[in-house]
Design a protein around this motif. Sequence first.
Motif, PDB file in Angstrom:
ATOM      1  N   VAL A  38       9.119  -3.893 -23.222  1.00 32.02           N
ATOM      2  CA  VAL A  38       8.075  -3.539 -24.185  1.00 32.02           C
ATOM      3  C   VAL A  38       6.696  -3.819 -23.597  1.00 32.02           C
ATOM      4  O   VAL A  38       5.772  -2.993 -23.698  1.00 32.02           O
ATOM      5  CB  VAL A  38       8.280  -4.313 -25.502  1.00 32.02           C
ATOM      6  CG1 VAL A  38       7.100  -4.082 -26.443  1.00 32.02           C
ATOM      7  CG2 VAL A  38       9.581  -3.894 -26.162  1.00 32.02           C
ATOM      8  N   ILE A  39       6.537  -4.962 -22.979  1.00 37.23           N
ATOM      9  CA  ILE A  39       5.248  -5.297 -22.363  1.00 37.23           C
ATOM     10  C   ILE A  39       4.905  -4.302 -21.262  1.00 37.23           C
ATOM     11  O   ILE A  39       3.751  -3.861 -21.137  1.00 37.23           O
ATOM     12  CB  ILE A  39       5.290  -6.741 -21.819  1.00 37.23           C
ATOM     13  CG1 ILE A  39       5.400  -7.744 -22.982  1.00 37.23           C
ATOM     14  CG2 ILE A  39       4.052  -7.049 -20.983  1.00 37.23           C
ATOM     15  CD1 ILE A  39       5.675  -9.163 -22.531  1.00 37.23           C
ATOM     16  N   ILE A  44       1.624   0.148 -19.172  1.00 39.81           N
ATOM     17  CA  ILE A  44       1.514   1.440 -18.475  1.00 39.81           C
ATOM     18  C   ILE A  44       0.694   2.426 -19.291  1.00 39.81           C
ATOM     19  O   ILE A  44      -0.168   3.140 -18.757  1.00 39.81           O
ATOM     20  CB  ILE A  44       2.925   1.991 -18.174  1.00 39.81           C
ATOM     21  CG1 ILE A  44       3.620   1.123 -17.129  1.00 39.81           C
ATOM     22  CG2 ILE A  44       2.835   3.435 -17.686  1.00 39.81           C
ATOM     23  CD1 ILE A  44       5.072   1.482 -16.914  1.00 39.81           C
ATOM     24  N   ILE A  45       0.955   2.475 -20.608  1.00 38.90           N
ATOM     25  CA  ILE A  45       0.178   3.389 -21.466  1.00 38.90           C
ATOM     26  C   ILE A  45      -1.299   3.031 -21.430  1.00 38.90           C
ATOM     27  O   ILE A  45      -2.172   3.898 -21.292  1.00 38.90           O
ATOM     28  CB  ILE A  45       0.725   3.351 -22.904  1.00 38.90           C
ATOM     29  CG1 ILE A  45       2.137   3.945 -22.956  1.00 38.90           C
ATOM     30  CG2 ILE A  45      -0.202   4.115 -23.848  1.00 38.90           C
ATOM     31  CD1 ILE A  45       2.791   3.826 -24.317  1.00 38.90           C
ATOM     32  N   GLY A 304      -9.282   4.207 -27.403  1.00 38.54           N
ATOM     33  CA  GLY A 304      -8.695   3.462 -28.519  1.00 38.54           C
ATOM     34  C   GLY A 304      -7.206   3.233 -28.347  1.00 38.54           C
ATOM     35  O   GLY A 304      -6.708   2.113 -28.542  1.00 38.54           O
ATOM     36  N   VAL A 305      -6.472   4.300 -27.965  1.00 30.86           N
ATOM     37  CA  VAL A 305      -5.024   4.156 -27.776  1.00 30.86           C
ATOM     38  C   VAL A 305      -4.732   3.239 -26.594  1.00 30.86           C
ATOM     39  O   VAL A 305      -3.848   2.374 -26.657  1.00 30.86           O
ATOM     40  CB  VAL A 305      -4.375   5.536 -27.581  1.00 30.86           C
ATOM     41  CG1 VAL A 305      -2.888   5.386 -27.237  1.00 30.86           C
ATOM     42  CG2 VAL A 305      -4.544   6.385 -28.829  1.00 30.86           C
ATOM     43  N   GLY A 306      -5.487   3.414 -25.499  1.00 31.19           N
ATOM     44  CA  GLY A 306      -5.270   2.560 -24.337  1.00 31.19           C
ATOM     45  C   GLY A 306      -5.589   1.113 -24.619  1.00 31.19           C
ATOM     46  O   GLY A 306      -4.828   0.203 -24.234  1.00 31.19           O
ATOM     47  N   ALA A 313       0.456  -5.306 -25.654  1.00 37.63           N
ATOM     48  CA  ALA A 313       1.134  -5.920 -24.505  1.00 37.63           C
ATOM     49  C   ALA A 313       0.784  -7.399 -24.398  1.00 37.63           C
ATOM     50  O   ALA A 313       1.657  -8.250 -24.161  1.00 37.63           O
ATOM     51  CB  ALA A 313       0.751  -5.180 -23.223  1.00 37.63           C
ATOM     52  N   LEU A 314      -0.500  -7.723 -24.597  1.00 37.27           N
ATOM     53  CA  LEU A 314      -0.912  -9.124 -24.542  1.00 37.27           C
ATOM     54  C   LEU A 314      -0.291  -9.927 -25.674  1.00 37.27           C
ATOM     55  O   LEU A 314       0.148 -11.069 -25.481  1.00 37.27           O
ATOM     56  CB  LEU A 314      -2.440  -9.205 -24.598  1.00 37.27           C
ATOM     57  CG  LEU A 314      -3.054 -10.606 -24.537  1.00 37.27           C
ATOM     58  CD1 LEU A 314      -2.672 -11.294 -23.214  1.00 37.27           C
ATOM     59  CD2 LEU A 314      -4.573 -10.535 -24.692  1.00 37.27           C
ATOM     60  N   ALA A 315      -0.215  -9.323 -26.861  1.00 41.97           N
ATOM     61  CA  ALA A 315       0.372 -10.028 -28.000  1.00 41.97           C
ATOM     62  C   ALA A 315       1.853 -10.308 -27.759  1.00 41.97           C
ATOM     63  O   ALA A 315       2.340 -11.424 -28.024  1.00 41.97           O
ATOM     64  CB  ALA A 315       0.187  -9.186 -29.270  1.00 41.97           C
ATOM     65  N   PHE A 316       2.587  -9.329 -27.233  1.00 50.00           N
ATOM     66  CA  PHE A 316       4.003  -9.567 -26.932  1.00 50.00           C
ATOM     67  C   PHE A 316       4.173 -10.610 -25.838  1.00 50.00           C
ATOM     68  O   PHE A 316       5.115 -11.414 -25.873  1.00 50.00           O
ATOM     69  CB  PHE A 316       4.666  -8.250 -26.513  1.00 50.00           C
ATOM     70  CG  PHE A 316       5.172  -7.435 -27.663  1.00 50.00           C
ATOM     71  CD1 PHE A 316       6.365  -7.766 -28.297  1.00 50.00           C
ATOM     72  CD2 PHE A 316       4.465  -6.341 -28.120  1.00 50.00           C
ATOM     73  CE1 PHE A 316       6.828  -7.012 -29.358  1.00 50.00           C
ATOM     74  CE2 PHE A 316       4.925  -5.587 -29.185  1.00 50.00           C
ATOM     75  CZ  PHE A 316       6.106  -5.918 -29.814  1.00 50.00           C
TER      76      PHE A 316
END
Length: 339
Positions: A38-39, A44-45, A304-306, A313-316
């Motif tokens: 998930v991270i 990557i996105i 915004g999406v990036g 990713a940081l939260a996970f």
Amino acid sequence: MSASADEPARQAIRKPKYTRITQQELPACKPSLTPFAVISIFTIIGAAFIPIGYACLKASQQVVEASVRYDDVCLPGGSHEEQEQSLLQTNGSGSACVVTVTVPRRMSAPVFMYYELDNFYQNHRRYMTSRSDAQLRGSSVSAASLHKSCDPQATLNGSANAVIEPCGLVAWSYFNDTFQVSLNGAAVALDDSNIAWKTDINKRFPSANASHFNTVPELRGGNSISGSIKGDEHFMVWMRTAALRNFRKLWGRINTDIPAGTNVTVAIQNRYNTYRFGGKKKVVLSTANWLGGANPFLGFAYFGVGGASLAFALAFLVLTWLTPRQPGDSGQLSWNKNK
């Protein structure tokens, strides 16, 4: 007894034929979304979208655009009611005026000239459907069909023998302001060829002449067509209805570079009555690049999406570090804890 004997035969008939599809034996991918996966996906996105957003914003900033509103300055004398009456679409009446657009940066040819309308709802359902695409293609259409699709602008004064071509509210309200451009006092020709879509020019509009189109100019909502419908690309552009209430439509191209600081003078014959519905009219000059015209929204959307992906990713990552869990460890499942 006979019913019981026939039961196996009935079941055999109802039994579906064995295939891998009916028995759900097709191979399938069942990914395991581990915290690391998930991270990685969110990272990557974010890493891909943020550079794309930067490229879109940079391309949008490179577009040079200048506009000026003219409906508020192209007014004849008299009261507001007298101004509205003099600006009705009566086959050429209106008011003439001149506006000046100062170019902020160098504009490289071709420079596109648009007219912009605000608060005009071309996306209204009844307005959009008041047309006959079959008639626009040059097909033979019955009067009854035209009455159904083009109401209330199907025939002239209700006469079945005076079919309006092209019919409908979209054609009836055809924009009829005109523009002439000068650069620092020198007249410049506006190239209005190939401003419509190729499909419109080649397939959608007939070569037949317009008929009963402007017989009663006082009752019209806009411009007329003289001669072949296919020869009027401004009309084809107008017939492509806009999705939003504020929109631009291409009028022509200036095929010469315009240096920075140039005063572009636009002589306008103001005929189109936007005053009754509180609309606005503008003249817009703009360049274009691979992104098209100025469109900062696309770049902000990618940013915004990036940015959101990197934040997830940081939260996970933080949650995984604070509460680590080994794969296959069922001891942390809520249902197991409640036992």
